[in-house]
Design an enzyme around this catalytic site. Structure first.
Site, short mmCIF file in Angstrom:
data_model
loop_
_atom_site.label_atom_id
_atom_site.label_comp_id
_atom_site.label_asym_id
_atom_site.label_seq_id
_atom_site.Cartn_x
_atom_site.Cartn_y
_atom_site.Cartn_z
N ASP A 182 8.92 2.19 -11.74
CA ASP A 182 8.89 1.60 -10.42
C ASP A 182 9.28 0.12 -10.54
O ASP A 182 8.68 -0.61 -11.32
CB ASP A 182 7.47 1.73 -9.85
N ASP A 277 11.00 -0.34 -5.15
CA ASP A 277 10.02 -0.50 -4.07
C ASP A 277 10.57 -1.33 -2.90
O ASP A 277 11.15 -2.41 -3.13
CB ASP A 277 8.79 -1.21 -4.67
N GLU A 335 13.36 2.89 -2.32
CA GLU A 335 12.40 3.20 -1.26
C GLU A 335 12.81 2.35 -0.07
O GLU A 335 12.78 1.11 -0.15
CB GLU A 335 10.98 2.88 -1.69
N HIS A 406 2.54 8.70 -2.94
CA HIS A 406 1.25 8.00 -3.06
C HIS A 406 0.91 7.19 -1.81
O HIS A 406 -0.11 6.52 -1.79
CB HIS A 406 1.29 7.10 -4.28
N ASP A 407 1.76 7.19 -0.80
CA ASP A 407 1.52 6.39 0.41
C ASP A 407 1.19 7.23 1.63
O ASP A 407 1.17 6.70 2.74
CB ASP A 407 2.77 5.56 0.75
O1 TEU Z 1 5.46 1.03 0.23
C1 TEU Z 1 6.12 0.42 1.27
C2 TEU Z 1 5.85 0.84 2.67
O2 TEU Z 1 6.40 0.28 3.58
C3 TEU Z 1 4.92 1.89 3.02
O3 TEU Z 1 5.04 3.09 2.49
C4 TEU Z 1 3.58 1.29 3.14
O4 TEU Z 1 2.68 1.74 2.21
C5 TEU Z 1 3.02 1.60 4.49
O5 TEU Z 1 3.95 2.11 5.34
C6 TEU Z 1 2.46 0.35 5.11
O6 TEU Z 1 2.18 0.57 6.44
C7 TEU Z 1 5.66 0.51 -1.05
C8 TEU Z 1 4.77 1.23 -2.04
O7 TEU Z 1 5.13 2.58 -2.11
C9 TEU Z 1 3.35 1.01 -1.64
O8 TEU Z 1 2.44 1.73 -2.44
C10 TEU Z 1 3.07 -0.47 -1.74
O9 TEU Z 1 1.79 -0.74 -1.25
C11 TEU Z 1 4.08 -1.30 -0.95
O10 TEU Z 1 5.42 -0.88 -1.14
C12 TEU Z 1 4.04 -2.73 -1.40
O11 TEU Z 1 4.52 -2.85 -2.70
#
Ligand code: TEU
Ligand code: CA
Length: 626
Positions: A182, A277, A335, A406-407
Site C-alpha cells: 500500500d 491510497d 484507490e 477494509h473500509d
Molecule cells: O480510504 C479513502 C477513502 O476515501 C475512504 O474509503 C474512506 O475510508 C471513507 O470513505 C471516508 O469517509 C483510504 C484508505 O483505504 C483508508 O483506510 C484510509 O483511512 C484513508 O484512505 C486515509 O489514508
C-alpha cells in the site's frame, strides 16, 4: 479534444465530457434520482441553466460556475479503437487483500503480524491466490491503523522487522506468488520527520506540506474541518483525513522525487507493485479556493471539486510511473474515490501510461444511500453498474472487480443482514467476481463468508472514522443509542475483525485477546472447517478460482449480456471462437422462473445442491456449451 461547456449547454453536452459524465452519475447516485432519466431525450436536452427544474431546488449561480470550471478542466476523451487486448499477469491474477493487523498473530500479543502471514501462505496458495495486497505495514503511530506513515522504509514494530518482510517476499517467490504493498502518499503522519522538521521551522520541509495562515472551508473525511492549527509556527496545515494525517504538497518537485524514491526502494526489494491510497486526491487546486457549499451538500464533503481530479493529477502520476514503476514493470492500482467510468478510463487506458487499474466505489451503495445508512442493498443496482462499466470498457481498459475491503461493512451483510442465505449469497457474489471481465480482488474472510460483526457498544469500536463520527453526532444532539446505531450500520470495523482460522478461542487468530473483538459464528465460519466440507464457500470459491485459471476465456473472452433489463436476473456469456460459458444468476431471495434455455450446455458449478424447476434464492450457475 471536445467542446467546452457553458451555462447554455445541454445535459447531454455535459455528460459527453468525462468529468461531466462521472459527476452527473455521482449526482444521480447521491440524490437517488433514477438513471433512466438519462435515457430520456427531454432530460438530455435541458439546458444547464434550467437544472433547478429537475432537481426541484434553487441553485445558486456559483454552483454552475463550479461545475462548468470542473467539467471544462478535462477535455480529453478516452480513446476508443479496436486494438487487441494486451495480455498481462495482473489481468489473469486473483488478488487477495490482507489487513495485517487482523490476519494472523504469531506471537500472542493479539495483533496480526508478518510471521503470521508467512504461516498462512500455503492456505492462500491452496485457495488459488496469485497476488497479495497488504494494507500498510510501515512504521506508524496507528492513528488510522497504518494509513498514517511515520517511516516509509521501516516496518511497524508490532508487525515485525524488515527481515520478516524479506522472508515474506522470498517465501512468496518460492510459491510463484506476487505481492503489492500500500502506497500512502497523499499524506504522512504528523510524526513523520519531515513534518516534525517543518514544525521546528525548517522552511524546506514546510514546503513538503500545505501550510496556510487561514483555513478554507474544506471538510475532513473524518469529521470537522480539513485544517489543523499548529501554534509552533502559527499556521494551519491541510489534513483531509485524521488530524494526524498531514497532506503532502505534490506541487513541490522534491515530494515527487521522495515518492519516486520510496517506490523504487520497495520495487528494488522485489515487490510487484502498489495499491495507491486516495491517489486521485494528490493534486490540489493551488489557490485552495473555498468549496462550493451545494456541491459539498451533495457529495457529503466540502472542497472535493478542488482536488478529486486536480489540475496536475495525470501529469504527476505519469511522471511517477515513468521514473519509478516502469524500470521494474511495477503494477499499480489506484484507490480513486469519486472517479467514475470515464475518468477511470483516462487514468488507466493502456496508451495513457498513468496506472493500470482503479478502484471505483460507485457500486458500494444503492442510489440515494450512504455507507452509514441502515438499509438493504439491492443487487439489481450492482448488476446495473457492472453492465454499464463492462460495456464501456473496450480492449484498452481493464476493470477491477471487488465488493469487500477494509473500509466497508461486509457486502453480503448489506444485502441480507439476516444471514438466512449466507452461503448461497457468498458463493453467488464470488461467482460474479470470478466470471466477469476484469481482475477480482478478494478481501480476507470473503472466502468463508464472513459477515458484519455484532459490536455491543462504542467500547468495541476501534476506527478513528467511527469514533470521530460518533462524537460529532453526540455533539449535534443525537442520543447515544441513535449514534451507535449509525456507527453499527457503516463502521469500517466490521471487516477488521480477526480472521477466523478454526473454531478454537479467538478463531485461531491469536492465543490472546485480539486488539478488536469478533462476535461471529466460529463453528462453521472458519478456514479449517470449510476446507473439509465439500460444498463450503471456501471450496466453491477455490474450485472456481482454479477453473478460471484453466479456462482463459473466462479472463480474456468476450462478454455478452442477456435479458439485461429483466429484474432480479443477471445472465451473461463469456466466449471466444472455441468456448462458450453461460452464467445464470438469481439476484433476489425469491424463487424465480428459469428464463433461459440451458439445453446444449453442461452445468459446471452451482451454489445449490439440486436444481429444481424454479431457481432458488440467490441461485448461481455456470454452464459450459457442449
Ligand atoms: O480510504 C479513502 C477513502 O476515501 C475512504 O474509503 C474512506 O475510508 C471513507 O470513505 C471516508 O469517509 C483510504 C484508505 O483505504 C483508508 O483506510 C484510509 O483511512 C484513508 O484512505 C486515509 O489514508
Ligand atoms: Ca503479533
Amino acid at each position: 479534444m471536445s467542446k467546452m461547456i457553458d451555462i447554455n449547454s445541454k445535459i447531454k453536452d455535459v455528460i459527453a465530457l468525462p468529468i461531466g459524465h462521472d459527476v452527473v452519475f455521482r449526482l444521480f447516485l447521491q440524490t437517488g434520482l433514477s438513471f433512466s432519466l438519462l435515457d430520456n431525450p427531454l432530460v438530455l436536452n435541458i439546458k444547464l441553466k434550467n437544472l433547478s427544474k429537475i432537481l426541484k431546488r434553487k441553485i445558486p449561480t456559483s454552483f454552475f460556475q463550479t461545475v462548468i470550471d470542473l467539467v471544462n478542466s478535462e477535455l480529453e476523451q478516452p480513446l476508443e479503437d479496436d486494438a487487441p487486448i494486451n495480455k498481462a499477469w495482473w489481468k489473469e491474477a486473483v488478488f487477495y487483500q490482507i489487513y495485517p493487523r487482523s490476519f494472523k498473530d504469531s506471537n500472542g500479543d493479539g495483533i496480526g503480524d508478518i510471521q503470521g502471514i508467512i504461516s498462512k501462505l500455503d492456505t492462500l496458495k491452496d485457495l488459488g491466490i496469485d497476488c497479495l495486497w497488504l494494507s500498510p505495514i510501515y512504521d506508524s503511530p496507528n492513528d488510522d491503523n497504518g494509513y498514517d506513515i511515520r517511516d516509509y522504509r521501516n516496518i511497524m514494530a508490532e508487525f515485525g522487522t524488515m527481515d520478516d518482510v524479506d522472508l515474506l517476499i522470498s517465501e512468496l517467490k518460492k510459491r510463484d506468488m506476487k505481492i503489492i504493498m500500500d502506497l500512502v502518499v497523499n499524506h504522512t503522519s504528523d510524526e513523520h520527520p519531515w513534518f516534525q522538521a517543518a514544525l521546528n521551522g525548517d522552511k524546506e520541509k514546510q514546503d513538503y506540506y500545505i501550510f496556510r495562515d487561514k483555513p478554507n472551508n474544506w471538510t475532513s473525511f473524518f469529521s470537522g474541518s480539513a485544517w489543523r492549527y499548529f501554534k509552533e509556527i502559527d499556521k494551519y496545515a491541510l489534513k483531509l483525513f485524521s488530524s494526524k494525517q498531514m497532506d503532502l504538497n505534490w506541487d513541490n518537485p522534491k515530494i515527487r522525487k521522495e515518492v519516486a524514491d520510496i517506490v523504487t526502494f520497495w520495487l528494488e526489494k522485489g515487490i510487484d507493485g502498489f495499491r495507491m491510497d486516495v491517489i486521485n486526491y494528490i493534486s490540489k487546486n493551488p489557490e485552495l479556493p473555498d468549496g462550493d457549499t451545494l456541491v459539498g451538500d451533495l457529495v457529503g464533503f466540502t472542497g472535493m471539486e478542488h482536488y478529486f481530479y486536480g489540475p496536475n493529477l495525470t501529469k504527476y502520476l505519469a511522471e511517477l510511473r515513468k521514473n519509478a514503476f516502469e524500470p521494474y514493470q511495477g503494477f499499480s492500482v489506484g484507490e480513486t474515490p469519486g472517479i467514475g467510468t470515464q475518468l477511470g478510463k483516462l487514468l488507466t487506458g493502456d496508451y495513457r501510461k498513468i496506472m493500470d487499474l482503479t478502484f471505483s466505489f460507485d457500486h458500494l451503495e444503492t442510489p440515494g444511500k450512504v455507507r452509514f445508512d441502515d438499509y438493504r442493498y439491492d443487487l439489481n443496482f450492482y448488476k446495473f453498474y457492472l453492465i454499464e462499466n463492462q460495456k464501456s470498457f473496450s480492449n484498452r481498459y481493464w476493470m477491477s472487480l471487488f465488493v469487500d475491503n477494509h473500509d466497508n461493512p461486509r457486502f453480503i451483510s448489506k444485502i441480507d443482514p439476516s444471514n438466512r442465505y449466507r452461503d448461497e449469497l457468498a458463493k453467488n457474489i464470488n461467482m460474479i467476481l470470478l466470471t466477469l471481465k476484469g481482475t477480482p480482488f478478494f478481501y480476507q474472510g470473503q472466502e468463508i463468508g464472513m459477515t458484519n460483526n455484532e459490536f455491543k457498544s462504542m467500547d468495541d469500536i476501534r476506527d478513528v472514522e467511527s469514533i470521530n463520527k460518533y462524537k460529532e453526532m453526540i455533539a449535534a444532539g443525537k442520543t447515544e443509542k441513535e449514534a451507535f446505531a449509525t456507527i453499527l450500520a457503516g463502521s469500517r470495523d466490521h471487516c477488521r475483525t480477526p480472521m477466523q482460522w478454526n473454531d478454537k478461542t479467538y478463531g485461531g487468530f491469536s492465543e490472546n485477546q485480539p486488539w478488536i473483538k469478533g462476535y461471529q459464528d466460529l463453528k462453521t465460519t472458519n478456514i479449517e472447517y470449510q476446507q473439509k466440507q465439500n460444498n463450503s464457500i471456501y471450496n466453491f470459491t477455490k474450485q472456481l478460482i482454479h477453473y478460471r485459471k484453466e479456462n482463459p476465456v473466462l479472463i480474456y473472452g468476450d462478454i455478452e449480456f442477456i435479458k439485461e433489463n429483466t429484474k432480479d436476473y443477471f445472465i451473461y456469456k463469456r466466449k471466444d471462437e472455441n468456448n462458450e460459458f453461460l452464467i445464470e444468476i438469481n439476484l433476489s431471495d425469491d424463487r424465480q422462473k428459469r428464463i433461459i434455455d440451458s439445453t446444449g450446455y453442461k452445468l459446471i458449478f452451482s451454489n445449490v445442491k439440486n436444481q429444481e424447476k424454479m431457481m432458488s434464492a440467490y441461485e448461481a450457475n455456470l454452464y459450459r456449451k457442449i
